[in-house]
Design a protein around this motif. Structure first.
Motif, PDB file in Angstrom:
ATOM      1  N   TYR A  91      74.744  -5.786 -70.698  1.00 44.98           N
ATOM      2  CA  TYR A  91      73.936  -5.594 -69.493  1.00 44.98           C
ATOM      3  C   TYR A  91      74.783  -5.011 -68.364  1.00 44.98           C
ATOM      4  O   TYR A  91      74.375  -4.057 -67.690  1.00 44.98           O
ATOM      5  CB  TYR A  91      73.313  -6.928 -69.074  1.00 44.98           C
ATOM      6  CG  TYR A  91      72.685  -6.897 -67.710  1.00 44.98           C
ATOM      7  CD1 TYR A  91      71.478  -6.235 -67.503  1.00 44.98           C
ATOM      8  CD2 TYR A  91      73.289  -7.516 -66.622  1.00 44.98           C
ATOM      9  CE1 TYR A  91      70.894  -6.199 -66.242  1.00 44.98           C
ATOM     10  CE2 TYR A  91      72.710  -7.486 -65.369  1.00 44.98           C
ATOM     11  CZ  TYR A  91      71.512  -6.821 -65.180  1.00 44.98           C
ATOM     12  OH  TYR A  91      70.945  -6.780 -63.938  1.00 44.98           O
ATOM     13  N   SER A  95      74.175  -1.169 -67.136  1.00 41.71           N
ATOM     14  CA  SER A  95      73.685  -1.086 -65.761  1.00 41.71           C
ATOM     15  C   SER A  95      74.616  -0.247 -64.893  1.00 41.71           C
ATOM     16  O   SER A  95      74.165   0.526 -64.049  1.00 41.71           O
ATOM     17  CB  SER A  95      73.532  -2.487 -65.165  1.00 41.71           C
ATOM     18  OG  SER A  95      72.533  -3.195 -65.868  1.00 41.71           O
ATOM     19  N   LEU A 122      66.534  -9.535 -72.438  1.00 46.90           N
ATOM     20  CA  LEU A 122      66.407  -8.083 -72.274  1.00 46.90           C
ATOM     21  C   LEU A 122      65.144  -7.719 -71.512  1.00 46.90           C
ATOM     22  O   LEU A 122      65.169  -6.861 -70.627  1.00 46.90           O
ATOM     23  CB  LEU A 122      66.439  -7.401 -73.637  1.00 46.90           C
ATOM     24  CG  LEU A 122      67.745  -7.571 -74.406  1.00 46.90           C
ATOM     25  CD1 LEU A 122      67.591  -7.079 -75.842  1.00 46.90           C
ATOM     26  CD2 LEU A 122      68.879  -6.867 -73.705  1.00 46.90           C
ATOM     27  N   HIS A 125      65.502  -8.302 -67.819  1.00 43.59           N
ATOM     28  CA  HIS A 125      66.359  -7.316 -67.170  1.00 43.59           C
ATOM     29  C   HIS A 125      65.882  -5.880 -67.388  1.00 43.59           C
ATOM     30  O   HIS A 125      66.593  -4.933 -67.077  1.00 43.59           O
ATOM     31  CB  HIS A 125      67.809  -7.488 -67.634  1.00 43.59           C
ATOM     32  CG  HIS A 125      68.398  -8.769 -67.148  1.00 43.59           C
ATOM     33  ND1 HIS A 125      68.726  -8.986 -65.831  1.00 43.59           N
ATOM     34  CD2 HIS A 125      68.685  -9.923 -67.798  1.00 43.59           C
ATOM     35  CE1 HIS A 125      69.201 -10.207 -65.690  1.00 43.59           C
ATOM     36  NE2 HIS A 125      69.188 -10.802 -66.867  1.00 43.59           N
ATOM     37  N   ILE A 127      65.321  -4.082 -70.122  1.00 45.25           N
ATOM     38  CA  ILE A 127      66.083  -3.325 -71.110  1.00 45.25           C
ATOM     39  C   ILE A 127      65.301  -3.318 -72.413  1.00 45.25           C
ATOM     40  O   ILE A 127      64.835  -4.362 -72.879  1.00 45.25           O
ATOM     41  CB  ILE A 127      67.485  -3.944 -71.329  1.00 45.25           C
ATOM     42  CG1 ILE A 127      68.283  -3.911 -70.023  1.00 45.25           C
ATOM     43  CG2 ILE A 127      68.228  -3.226 -72.447  1.00 45.25           C
ATOM     44  CD1 ILE A 127      69.610  -4.636 -70.087  1.00 45.25           C
TER      45      ILE A 127
END
Length: 149
Positions: A91, A95, A122, A125, A127
């Motif tokens: 992450y 990012s 995920l 966030h 993703i």
């Protein structure tokens, strides 16, 4: 300490996955990531996507993502493991690298299906999770948005 900005180095499709700072030379993980990256690259190009291999070079170490699917606008990083520490590390890297490819969706490419806790992490966030299943790839888009490729 240098003041050079991070930059992108483009690679050939056959170049290996990136070395990872702080990780012991884990040949099995590197081979698994290379194999899934190669398969995913061919999968996307067979669908007509324009895909770029790259490394993001930072100071003092190498942080990297692996693919940029220019057609879908996705920044993709291979991830051999889906336990908490690996997810947090991935992450952070994806990012940070995203700013060089903005705007882009972030995606982690796993060597196998991540479990429900990893998929919840995920999704929270934003993703995308991608993993191989048979001769194709499965995608789990974040709950808050619909992403397709």
């Amino acid at each position: 300490m240098t003041t050079d900005r991070p930059h992108v180095v483009f690679l050939a499709p056959s170049d290996p996955a990136r070395p990872q700072p702080g990780r012991a030379n884990d040949g099995e993980a590197d081979r698994s990531e290379d194999a899934v990256l190669t398969a995913y690259l061919f999968h996307l190009t067979a669908k007509g996507h324009r895909v770029l291999r790259h490394r993001v070079v930072t100071d003092p170490a190498l942080a990297s993502t692996d693919l940029f699917d220019a057609t879908a606008g996705e920044l993709v990083m291979a991830c051999h493991r889906s336990h908490y520490r690996a997810l947090v590390t991935a992450y952070g890297v994806i990012s940070d690298c995203e700013r060089l490819f903005s705007p882009a969706h972030r995606a982690l490419l796993f060597t196998m299906e991540p479990g429900p806790v990893a998929r919840e992490f995920l999704s929270h966030h934003k993703i995308i999770a991608i993993w191989p299943e048979g001769e194709t790839f499965v995608r789990a888009a974040p709950a808050a948005e619909a992403c397709g490729a």
